[in-house]
Design a protein around this motif. Structure first.
Motif, PDB file in Angstrom:
ATOM      1  N   LYS A 129     102.061 131.340  76.969  1.00 56.74           N
ATOM      2  CA  LYS A 129     102.848 130.565  76.009  1.00 56.74           C
ATOM      3  C   LYS A 129     102.517 129.082  76.077  1.00 56.74           C
ATOM      4  O   LYS A 129     102.521 128.387  75.055  1.00 56.74           O
ATOM      5  CB  LYS A 129     104.344 130.787  76.268  1.00 56.74           C
ATOM      6  N   HIS A 130     102.275 128.577  77.285  1.00 56.70           N
ATOM      7  CA  HIS A 130     101.912 127.168  77.462  1.00 56.70           C
ATOM      8  C   HIS A 130     100.656 127.107  78.321  1.00 56.70           C
ATOM      9  O   HIS A 130     100.529 127.840  79.307  1.00 56.70           O
ATOM     10  CB  HIS A 130     103.043 126.385  78.140  1.00 56.70           C
ATOM     11  N   MET A 131      99.754 126.210  77.953  1.00 62.78           N
ATOM     12  CA  MET A 131      98.493 126.095  78.689  1.00 62.78           C
ATOM     13  C   MET A 131      98.201 124.616  78.932  1.00 62.78           C
ATOM     14  O   MET A 131      98.195 123.804  77.997  1.00 62.78           O
ATOM     15  CB  MET A 131      97.362 126.748  77.890  1.00 62.78           C
ATOM     16  N   ARG A 132      97.989 124.264  80.205  1.00 61.53           N
ATOM     17  CA  ARG A 132      97.573 122.901  80.553  1.00 61.53           C
ATOM     18  C   ARG A 132      96.375 123.008  81.483  1.00 61.53           C
ATOM     19  O   ARG A 132      96.503 123.495  82.615  1.00 61.53           O
ATOM     20  CB  ARG A 132      98.707 122.112  81.213  1.00 61.53           C
ATOM     21  N   VAL A 183     100.784 134.119  71.381  1.00 56.62           N
ATOM     22  CA  VAL A 183     102.100 133.501  71.610  1.00 56.62           C
ATOM     23  C   VAL A 183     101.973 132.074  72.142  1.00 56.62           C
ATOM     24  O   VAL A 183     102.983 131.465  72.510  1.00 56.62           O
ATOM     25  CB  VAL A 183     102.953 134.354  72.579  1.00 56.62           C
ATOM     26  N   LEU A 184     100.768 131.520  72.180  1.00 55.72           N
ATOM     27  CA  LEU A 184     100.576 130.166  72.705  1.00 55.72           C
ATOM     28  C   LEU A 184     101.261 129.146  71.797  1.00 55.72           C
ATOM     29  O   LEU A 184     100.953 129.046  70.606  1.00 55.72           O
ATOM     30  CB  LEU A 184      99.079 129.843  72.810  1.00 55.72           C
ATOM     31  N   VAL A 185     102.183 128.364  72.379  1.00 58.31           N
ATOM     32  CA  VAL A 185     102.939 127.366  71.632  1.00 58.31           C
ATOM     33  C   VAL A 185     102.383 125.969  71.865  1.00 58.31           C
ATOM     34  O   VAL A 185     102.325 125.157  70.944  1.00 58.31           O
ATOM     35  CB  VAL A 185     104.435 127.420  72.019  1.00 58.31           C
ATOM     36  N   SER A 186     101.973 125.674  73.104  1.00 53.07           N
ATOM     37  CA  SER A 186     101.459 124.334  73.398  1.00 53.07           C
ATOM     38  C   SER A 186     100.213 124.427  74.263  1.00 53.07           C
ATOM     39  O   SER A 186     100.126 125.274  75.158  1.00 53.07           O
ATOM     40  CB  SER A 186     102.527 123.483  74.102  1.00 53.07           C
ATOM     41  N   LEU A 239      99.649 120.280  70.426  1.00 46.89           N
ATOM     42  CA  LEU A 239      98.267 120.209  70.911  1.00 46.89           C
ATOM     43  C   LEU A 239      97.999 118.823  71.469  1.00 46.89           C
ATOM     44  O   LEU A 239      98.276 117.807  70.823  1.00 46.89           O
ATOM     45  CB  LEU A 239      97.293 120.528  69.779  1.00 46.89           C
ATOM     46  N   SER A 240      97.461 118.782  72.693  1.00 49.47           N
ATOM     47  CA  SER A 240      97.108 117.524  73.342  1.00 49.47           C
ATOM     48  C   SER A 240      95.677 117.624  73.837  1.00 49.47           C
ATOM     49  O   SER A 240      95.356 118.501  74.642  1.00 49.47           O
ATOM     50  CB  SER A 240      98.071 117.239  74.506  1.00 49.47           C
ATOM     51  N   LEU A 241      94.809 116.736  73.353  1.00 48.97           N
ATOM     52  CA  LEU A 241      93.392 116.765  73.695  1.00 48.97           C
ATOM     53  C   LEU A 241      93.000 115.446  74.342  1.00 48.97           C
ATOM     54  O   LEU A 241      93.324 114.365  73.832  1.00 48.97           O
ATOM     55  CB  LEU A 241      92.537 116.995  72.443  1.00 48.97           C
ATOM     56  N   HIS A 242      92.288 115.557  75.473  1.00 42.37           N
ATOM     57  CA  HIS A 242      91.843 114.374  76.208  1.00 42.37           C
ATOM     58  C   HIS A 242      90.332 114.478  76.438  1.00 42.37           C
ATOM     59  O   HIS A 242      89.858 115.423  77.077  1.00 42.37           O
ATOM     60  CB  HIS A 242      92.557 114.266  77.567  1.00 42.37           C
ATOM     61  N   ASP A 263      98.510 114.984  70.241  1.00 41.52           N
ATOM     62  CA  ASP A 263      98.080 113.870  71.091  1.00 41.52           C
ATOM     63  C   ASP A 263      96.563 113.846  71.116  1.00 41.52           C
ATOM     64  O   ASP A 263      95.927 114.835  71.476  1.00 41.52           O
ATOM     65  CB  ASP A 263      98.589 114.045  72.530  1.00 41.52           C
ATOM     66  N   LEU A 264      95.977 112.711  70.763  1.00 38.73           N
ATOM     67  CA  LEU A 264      94.532 112.519  70.834  1.00 38.73           C
ATOM     68  C   LEU A 264      94.264 111.343  71.756  1.00 38.73           C
ATOM     69  O   LEU A 264      94.591 110.199  71.428  1.00 38.73           O
ATOM     70  CB  LEU A 264      93.946 112.251  69.437  1.00 38.73           C
ATOM     71  N   ASN A 265      93.690 111.635  72.913  1.00 34.74           N
ATOM     72  CA  ASN A 265      93.483 110.620  73.941  1.00 34.74           C
ATOM     73  C   ASN A 265      91.995 110.473  74.211  1.00 34.74           C
ATOM     74  O   ASN A 265      91.373 111.334  74.831  1.00 34.74           O
ATOM     75  CB  ASN A 265      94.228 111.022  75.220  1.00 34.74           C
ATOM     76  N   ASN A 266      91.417 109.377  73.705  1.00 35.35           N
ATOM     77  CA  ASN A 266      89.988 109.085  73.907  1.00 35.35           C
ATOM     78  C   ASN A 266      89.101 110.271  73.530  1.00 35.35           C
ATOM     79  O   ASN A 266      88.187 110.654  74.266  1.00 35.35           O
ATOM     80  CB  ASN A 266      89.728 108.672  75.362  1.00 35.35           C
TER      81      ASN A 266
END
Length: 479
Positions: free
Chosen positions: A183-186, A210-213, A237-240, A258-261
């Motif tokens: 459900k969540h992936m970091r 079922v992935l939400v974030s 979605l957060s991409l670094h 989130d778009l980080n560099n």
């Protein structure tokens, strides 16, 4: 010497034989304890050998220990906390363990008592954090105890040295086996492990229904093409530091981005606007560009504006020039809270008038309708901390309590996250490289002179902090 040792061994052997003989003989009546044994105990021990007596006492002692544990368990179950419904107790535990050391905290908590241990073991929701940088056997145990519940997939700690090859194959197998539960992936991927992770994980071919974030950081060499294409539930979605392929991302369904560099095509403003244009449901946007390489300032048509009608939080960390070029092409909703961190600010070499806010903040309120309603304004300037501005259209607790009146009140920049709600406009940590020697109040005076260009003249609250005594009254009364 030899004869003496042989004699000692013979004596020891005889002693052991005698002891063994005595242990199997019935114990004399007068050797049974009086105070420590009940009549029932004495009856059972009468006529038995010492070995039989020891065995019986040992068995009964173990039974008493088990009974004592059972009584302790029953006692603990009557404690108020333990009498709560399991759903509430589990909710308290989940709130207490939120953070990076969730599993370590849970394993320690299991040692409080048997009731807690059994409750925790039987609760799948407490075993859903799968941290793949640690003990793989423990990760497998967590997957088993999570018992089909949705899981959080983490690779967040930097490796001291690259993990062995079997780590890649083991994690790849777990991913293939449990991908429908994530459900969540970091994921944090260092340059040393990125190539092998790409090889073993085959993420692009796996569905994550079922992935939400997803929060994905890659130090080098990774593109969003590695991300699965089937993500029907993805909202955040957060991409670094990834190369971003706009066509490969489900942008239209995102509520937070989130778009980080990141590496956009040609590092152009047009590419960033294309991303935002595709985010038709976006409520939160955070963009950070601190790379030394300047953004490609290819011409963008003045009428190329992106409307974000659902946006609630809009945060930009970039150079003043980049911030300005982006803001003039964005149409924000009135309810949007804008947070800006302009950096590398170098004002023009003009001693008569040095613009500060005018270099990155659009005057046209069409891009953000709330600008004309900001009636609470605070400007804070210290050379060490830079410039901070708060502006709001709501009379929140912050403006009513007026904490800034205290001399002990610290710089606003350290407290922004603690404010609820965050002011409608926040500009923080703006370092100003003044072009010529002057008094320390010059940057503050220059900003105060510009406030009337952006905010309404009917301000209800106007606060100056930092060298304000050096600014002439006619200057700060003008806005």
């Amino acid at each position: 010497m030899y004869g003496r040792s042989s004699s000692a061994r013979s004596s020891l052997t005889r002693c052991l034989r005698v002891a063994d003989f005595m242990a199997n003989k019935p114990m004399p009546e007068d050797t049974l304890p009086v105070s420590a044994a009940s009549d029932d105990d004495r009856a059972h021990l009468r006529g038995r050998s010492r070995q039989e007596a020891q065995h019986r006492v040992s068995v009964e002692g173990q039974a008493l220990q088990r009974r004592s544990l059972d009584l302790g368990f029953l006692h603990n179950s009557t404690i108020t906390l333990n009498m709560l419904p399991n759903e509430i107790f589990v909710s308290i535990i989940r709130h207490a363990v939120s953070g990076e050391d969730t599993m370590a905290w849970i394993t320690r908590t299991m040692g409080v008592c048997r009731h807690w241990r059994e409750t925790i073991i039987r609760t799948p929701l407490l075993w859903t954090d799968i941290r793949l940088s640690g003990n793989m056997q423990f990760s497998a145990l967590c997957l088993t105890r999570s018992s089909g519940a949705t899981i959080n997939w983490y690779v967040s700690e930097a490796h001291v040295r690259p993990p062995p090859l079997d780590w890649y194959s083991a994690t790849g197998s777990l991913l293939a086996l449990h991908h429908t539960r994530i459900k969540h992936m970091r994921i944090y991927l260092e340059a040393t492990i990125t190539p092998l992770v790409q090889l073993y994980w085959q993420l692009s071919t796996i569905a994550l229904p079922v992935l939400v974030s997803m929060d994905l950081t890659a130090v080098a060499g990774l593109s969003t093409q590695w991300i699965p294409s089937y993500l029907p539930s993805l909202r955040r979605l957060s991409l670094h530091r990834l190369s971003v392929d706009v066509t490969h991302l489900p942008l239209s369904q995102l509520t937070s981005l989130d778009l980080n560099n990141v590496d956009l095509p040609s590092r152009s403003l047009a590419s960033l606007l294309d991303v935002l244009k595709a985010c038709t449901s976006l409520q939160r946007f955070v963009y950070e560009d601190t790379d030394d390489m300047p953004i490609n300032e290819l011409p963008v048509a003045a009428d190329n504006r992106v409307s974000l009608p659902h946006i609630r939080h809009f945060c930009i960390t970039a150079t003043s020039a980049h911030t300005s070029s982006l803001l003039v092409h964005i149409l924000l909703a009135k309810q949007t809270r804008v947070v800006l961190y302009p950096n590398d600010f170098h004002p023009p070499q003009d001693e008569n008038h040095i613009p500060v806010l005018n270099t990155f903040l659009p005057r046209d309120s069409a891009y953000w309708p709330a600008m004309k309603d900001l009636t609470h304004i605070m400007v804070w300037w210290y050379a060490r901390d830079g410039l901070t501005i708060y502006a709001d259209h709501e009379t929140t607790e912050f403006w009513e309590l007026r904490p800034w009146r205290s001399l002990d009140y610290v710089n606003l920049g350290t407290d922004t996250d603690e404010l609820s709600p965050v002011p409608a406009l926040v500009i923080e940590h703006l370092q100003i490289d003044w072009p010529y020697p002057s008094c320390t109040a010059e940057p503050l005076r220059a900003v105060v002179e510009e406030l009337g260009d952006f905010f309404p003249v009917s301000a209800k609250t106007f606060v100056l902090r930092g060298y304000a005594e050096e600014i002439p009254t006619e200057t700060w009364t003008e806005p």
